[in-house]
Design a protein around this motif. Structure first.
Motif, PDB file in Angstrom:
ATOM      1  N   ALA A  90      -9.962  52.654  15.767  1.00  0.00           N
ATOM      2  CA  ALA A  90     -11.516  53.420  15.003  1.00  0.00           C
ATOM      3  C   ALA A  90     -12.367  52.650  14.252  1.00  0.00           C
ATOM      4  N   VAL A  91     -11.794  50.998  13.895  1.00  0.00           N
ATOM      5  CA  VAL A  91     -12.704  51.121  12.599  1.00  0.00           C
ATOM      6  C   VAL A  91     -12.746  49.319  13.417  1.00  0.00           C
ATOM      7  N   LEU A  92     -11.908  48.904  13.923  1.00  0.00           N
ATOM      8  CA  LEU A  92     -11.585  47.571  14.529  1.00  0.00           C
ATOM      9  C   LEU A  92     -12.326  46.920  15.336  1.00  0.00           C
ATOM     10  N   ARG A  93     -13.144  46.034  15.041  1.00  0.00           N
ATOM     11  CA  ARG A  93     -14.094  45.253  16.103  1.00  0.00           C
ATOM     12  C   ARG A  93     -14.235  44.301  16.507  1.00  0.00           C
ATOM     13  N   LEU A  94     -14.663  43.570  17.450  1.00  0.00           N
ATOM     14  CA  LEU A  94     -13.879  41.785  18.588  1.00  0.00           C
ATOM     15  C   LEU A  94     -15.230  41.334  18.359  1.00  0.00           C
ATOM     16  N   GLU A  95     -15.370  40.388  17.613  1.00  0.00           N
ATOM     17  CA  GLU A  95     -16.376  39.744  18.187  1.00  0.00           C
ATOM     18  C   GLU A  95     -15.939  38.949  19.693  1.00  0.00           C
ATOM     19  N   THR A  96     -16.820  38.862  20.204  1.00  0.00           N
ATOM     20  CA  THR A  96     -16.723  38.071  21.495  1.00  0.00           C
ATOM     21  C   THR A  96     -17.483  37.109  21.922  1.00  0.00           C
ATOM     22  N   THR A  97     -17.156  36.289  23.030  1.00  0.00           N
ATOM     23  CA  THR A  97     -17.717  35.301  23.864  1.00  0.00           C
ATOM     24  C   THR A  97     -18.738  35.588  24.546  1.00  0.00           C
ATOM     25  N   ALA A  98     -19.154  34.474  25.015  1.00  0.00           N
ATOM     26  CA  ALA A  98     -20.934  34.959  26.369  1.00  0.00           C
ATOM     27  C   ALA A  98     -19.740  35.962  27.161  1.00  0.00           C
ATOM     28  N   ALA A  99     -18.743  35.342  27.575  1.00  0.00           N
ATOM     29  CA  ALA A  99     -17.919  35.196  29.226  1.00  0.00           C
ATOM     30  C   ALA A  99     -17.364  37.490  28.261  1.00  0.00           C
ATOM     31  N   GLY A 100     -16.765  37.454  27.549  1.00  0.00           N
ATOM     32  CA  GLY A 100     -16.228  38.412  26.675  1.00  0.00           C
ATOM     33  C   GLY A 100     -17.598  39.678  26.867  1.00  0.00           C
ATOM     34  N   ALA A 101     -18.783  39.386  26.379  1.00  0.00           N
ATOM     35  CA  ALA A 101     -19.593  40.323  26.872  1.00  0.00           C
ATOM     36  C   ALA A 101     -20.360  40.745  27.571  1.00  0.00           C
ATOM     37  N   ARG A 102     -20.156  39.347  28.368  1.00  0.00           N
ATOM     38  CA  ARG A 102     -20.588  39.734  30.088  1.00  0.00           C
ATOM     39  C   ARG A 102     -19.155  41.169  30.514  1.00  0.00           C
ATOM     40  N   MET A 103     -17.723  40.618  30.580  1.00  0.00           N
ATOM     41  CA  MET A 103     -17.609  41.239  30.546  1.00  0.00           C
ATOM     42  C   MET A 103     -17.420  43.041  30.618  1.00  0.00           C
ATOM     43  N   LEU A 104     -17.262  42.665  29.322  1.00  0.00           N
ATOM     44  CA  LEU A 104     -17.838  44.223  28.788  1.00  0.00           C
ATOM     45  C   LEU A 104     -19.121  45.364  29.425  1.00  0.00           C
ATOM     46  N   GLY A 105     -20.007  44.033  29.546  1.00  0.00           N
ATOM     47  CA  GLY A 105     -21.109  44.508  29.624  1.00  0.00           C
ATOM     48  C   GLY A 105     -21.668  45.101  31.516  1.00  0.00           C
ATOM     49  N   GLY A 106     -20.301  44.737  31.863  1.00  0.00           N
ATOM     50  CA  GLY A 106     -20.744  44.611  33.333  1.00  0.00           C
ATOM     51  C   GLY A 106     -19.582  45.286  34.005  1.00  0.00           C
ATOM     52  N   PRO A 107     -20.030  45.670  35.843  1.00  0.00           N
ATOM     53  CA  PRO A 107     -19.377  46.849  36.295  1.00  0.00           C
ATOM     54  C   PRO A 107     -18.182  47.676  35.844  1.00  0.00           C
ATOM     55  N   ARG A 108     -17.936  48.264  36.011  1.00  0.00           N
ATOM     56  CA  ARG A 108     -16.191  48.817  35.838  1.00  0.00           C
ATOM     57  C   ARG A 108     -15.334  48.203  37.082  1.00  0.00           C
TER      58      ARG A 108
END
Length: 254
Positions: A90-108
């Motif tokens: 509930a409190v942990l956050r991840l610092e993503t790479t550009a590839a990680g950000a694209r993965m999380l923001g992309g289509p399901r």
């Protein structure tokens, strides 16, 4: 790689009395609160004894990447009924790479990732064979080890973010070797693997980063200096030196 760092923002850091309760009193979680945990290699192992907190860490990391904490693939429409994040998740956050950000923001359907936790993977082998998006084989008719191997081969076949909690639980020595080879190839392919394990075989994956979890919190440790490896070496060399303290007659020859 997809994730550079796991951390808890100052604004979400628990204050006493919450910080004085589980899981924030577990040494590795307390170290995470203070320093965060950086990932520097495509394949990372968290190695520690039962109760050290490694499973708590990998579950929260899986949640941070929006993987079902019950276990399953990224982008699945359904997961655990009435899902609720763990206290650390509930409190942990991840610092993503550009590839990680694209993965999380992309289509399901473009999300490539999987969380395997041993205690729920058995149920997955019973229920998900033939389900679209999973594996075609009827894993309910396989041994647990064969079912696990099918999951690895089918769900971890492309660059993605893969989190595993003690995947060796159903595997033979030979199957562990095959999983080691798969992790190595995943790391070379552009995938990222974070795995909690008790297995010295898996932890020996070439090029992997090993983080030893314990009362000290966590520290990077070469494979040959892991307490896990030392205990296995000594046990295999002389089982009686361990068993004599646990089993009546364990140190006797006859």
């Amino acid at each position: 790689m997809f994730v550079r760092r796991a951390y808890i923002p100052d604004s979400l850091t628990p204050e006493p009395p919450e910080r004085d309760g589980w899981p924030f009193t577990v040494p590795c979680v307390a170290a995470l609160v203070e320093h965060g945990l950086t990932f520097t290699h495509p394949v990372t192992f968290l190695v520690g004894d039962n109760g050290s907190g490694k499973s708590t860490l990998v579950e929260a990391i899986a949640e941070g990447f929006r993987l079902d904490p019950y276990g399953g693939r990224a982008g699945a429409r359904t997961g655990r009924p009435n899902p609720r994040k763990s206290p650390l998740g509930a409190v942990l956050r991840l610092e993503t790479t550009a590839a990680g950000a694209r993965m999380l923001g992309g289509p399901r359907l473009k999300k490539k990732g999987f969380f395997l936790r041993a205690e729920t993977a058995f149920a997955m082998t019973e229920n998900l064979g033939g389900v679209p998006g999973y594996w075609a084989e009827d894993t309910s008719r396989m041994s647990h080890g064969e079912g696990f191997t099918t999951i690895f081969r089918t769900m971890m076949n492309a660059p993605g973010f893969y989190v595993m909690d003690e995947p060796e639980s159903a595997l033979s020595f030979t199957s562990c070797l095959h999983l080691t080879a798969l992790m190595y190839e995943l790391g070379r392919s552009g995938a990222q693997v974070i795995c909690a394990t008790h297995s010295p075989i898996l932890a020996a994956t070439p090029g992997a980063d090993i983080i030893e979890i314990g009362e000290h919190g966590f520290r990077r440790t070469p494979w040959e200096k892991l307490e896990l490896v030392d205990h296995w070496r000594r046990y295999l060399d002389n089982p009686r030196s361990y068993l004599r303290h646990l089993v009546d007659g364990g140190g006797d020859d006859g």
